[in-house]
Design an enzyme around this catalytic site. Structure first.
Site, mmCIF file in Angstrom:
data_model
loop_
_atom_site.group_PDB
_atom_site.id
_atom_site.type_symbol
_atom_site.label_atom_id
_atom_site.label_comp_id
_atom_site.label_asym_id
_atom_site.label_seq_id
_atom_site.Cartn_x
_atom_site.Cartn_y
_atom_site.Cartn_z
ATOM 1 N N HIS A 123 36.753 32.417 38.306
ATOM 2 C CA HIS A 123 37.997 33.200 38.279
ATOM 3 C C HIS A 123 39.104 32.452 37.542
ATOM 4 C CE1 HIS A 123 36.520 36.254 40.976
ATOM 5 N NE2 HIS A 123 36.341 35.422 41.979
ATOM 6 N N HIS A 145 32.244 29.416 41.978
ATOM 7 C CA HIS A 145 32.640 30.828 42.005
ATOM 8 C C HIS A 145 34.136 30.962 41.700
ATOM 9 C CE1 HIS A 145 32.473 34.985 43.870
ATOM 10 N NE2 HIS A 145 33.767 34.728 43.940
ATOM 11 N N GLU A 146 34.954 30.149 42.397
ATOM 12 C CA GLU A 146 36.400 30.231 42.198
ATOM 13 C C GLU A 146 36.821 29.679 40.839
ATOM 14 O OE1 GLU A 146 38.463 31.942 43.988
ATOM 15 O OE2 GLU A 146 36.713 32.476 45.200
#
Length: 387
Positions: free
Chosen positions: A71, A67-68
């Site tokens: 980003h 998920h990170e």
């Protein structure tokens, strides 16, 4: 968000975890081993459930990291350097060194993480269907279904409109796009995050009171973390807005009071520590380079009888190179380099030698002066703020 433990690097990005990850992992493993897996696949030994629970929890942690990374990789695409990724209770934080060039980039960076989580949920759901169709064990199917569900929850929860959640960053990007004012948009997102955290806390306590079910403490805990993080976002926005253009050299304390590695604790206490109202001091080696930091707390742990014999080199704490600042560094970056606790001080070096120090007090004073419309600057030696 500070890192309690470092895990290594992925794509050149330092990855670490906050202590809250260990708490959530312990709770997840316990819930999986005692409730989820036995409920979906009864008849196995307890040791099997615990072993599978650990594997599933590690895969979940990997999903948080993915998920990170979503980003971070999109941020890199738009020219924003990624300082580190830190996993914590609410998922994770990608620490970006710089700003998105425009609102569209800000929006896409914010959406990348939830998109990765939702895609991951689809992958886990498809894997569960394939394993079930091939006659795989119910234990594997249950674990995969759980991973699919929690990734959906992760993606949806992070889209709630309040900083520091991804939804708060989406809100800030949209408001920036509409208003044309980045700082105003971020302040609004931070206020929304504080309000959202308050709603979660109130809902959790209400659940506990009405149902006598202590599971309501989960939203209380999430709300509490959210409020703290949103307030930190609000402060960071104010600092970035008011201190734009201010450099470390404008506010650093110089000359800095310091000690030397060869100096005895007794001599340092008598000639330096007792004469200056500070709690932490840089320690220099014989070449004048910063060798560490020593605090009154560390000095106090040396028995009185040993203080003539023990040298500062024996009691000083090492300095993370990231804490060594240059006078040309922006004060915004310096604020990020200062630890939230502990020494609360960063040495400033020029050509490897100590030029001064910056403390939280220096940053706070510069912020207050900037809010008064006064440009912070240094006029010769100044009294050092107490770290």
């Amino acid at each position: 968000m500070g890192q309690t433990a470092r895990l290594g690097r992925i794509a050149g990005i330092p990855v670490g975890v906050h202590w809250s990850v260990f708490v959530i992992m312990l709770l997840l493993v316990q819930g999986l081993a005692v409730v989820i897996l036995p409920g979906g696949a009864p008849g196995h030994a307890a040791a099997v459930y615990w072993a599978v629970a650990v594997v599933v929890a590690v895969v979940f942690l990997s999903a948080l990291l993915a998920h990170e990374l979503g980003h971070s990789l999109v941020a890199r695409h738009y020219g924003v350097r990624v300082r580190a990724i830190t996993l914590w209770l609410l998922g994770g934080v990608s620490q970006l060194d710089g700003e998105a060039p425009h609102a569209r980039a800000d929006l896409l960076i914010a959406l990348a993480g939830p998109v990765v989580s939702l895609v991951g949920a689809g992958v886990f759901a498809a894997a569960a269907a394939v394993v079930h169709a091939l006659g795989g064990g119910a234990l594997a199917v249950t674990g995969l279904v759980w991973l699919a569900v929690v990734n959906v929850l992760l993606g949806v929860f992070n889209l709630l409109p309040g900083a520091p959640l991804d939804g708060g960053r989406v809100l800030a990007a949209v408001l920036w796009w509409v208003r044309g004012d980045r700082a105003s948009a971020r302040r609004a997102a931070a206020r929304a995050g504080i309000a959202l955290g308050g709603v979660l806390i109130a809902a959790g306590f209400l659940q506990v009171l009405l149902t006598a079910n202590f599971r309501g403490l989960w939203p209380v805990l999430l709300g509490w973390f959210l409020v703290l993080a949103a307030r930190a976002e609000a402060v960071d926005t104010v600092v970035r807005n008011t201190l734009a253009g201010v450099r470390v050299g404008d506010v650093m304390t110089t000359p800095a009071v310091c000690g030397y590695t060869s100096q005895s604790v007794a001599d340092f206490v008598a000639t330096v520590a007792r004469r200056h109202p500070h709690r932490t001091f840089p320690v220099l080696d014989l070449d004048g380079h910063v060798a560490g930091l020593v605090s009154l707390t560390r000095l106090g742990k040396v028995p009185s009888a040993d203080r003539e014999r023990v040298r500062l080199a024996d009691v000083s704490a090492p300095v993370d190179p990231a804490r060594l600042l240059n006078p040309a560094t922006t004060l915004v970056d310096a604020a990020a380099a200062l630890p939230a606790g502990g020494h609360r001080l960063a040495p400033v070096v020029t050509e490897g030698r100590l030029a001064g120090i910056v403390t939280h007090g220096d940053v706070a004073r510069a912020t207050e002066l900037a809010e008064l419309g006064i440009a912070p600057h240094r006029d010769g030696p100044a009294e050092q703020d107490r770290p």
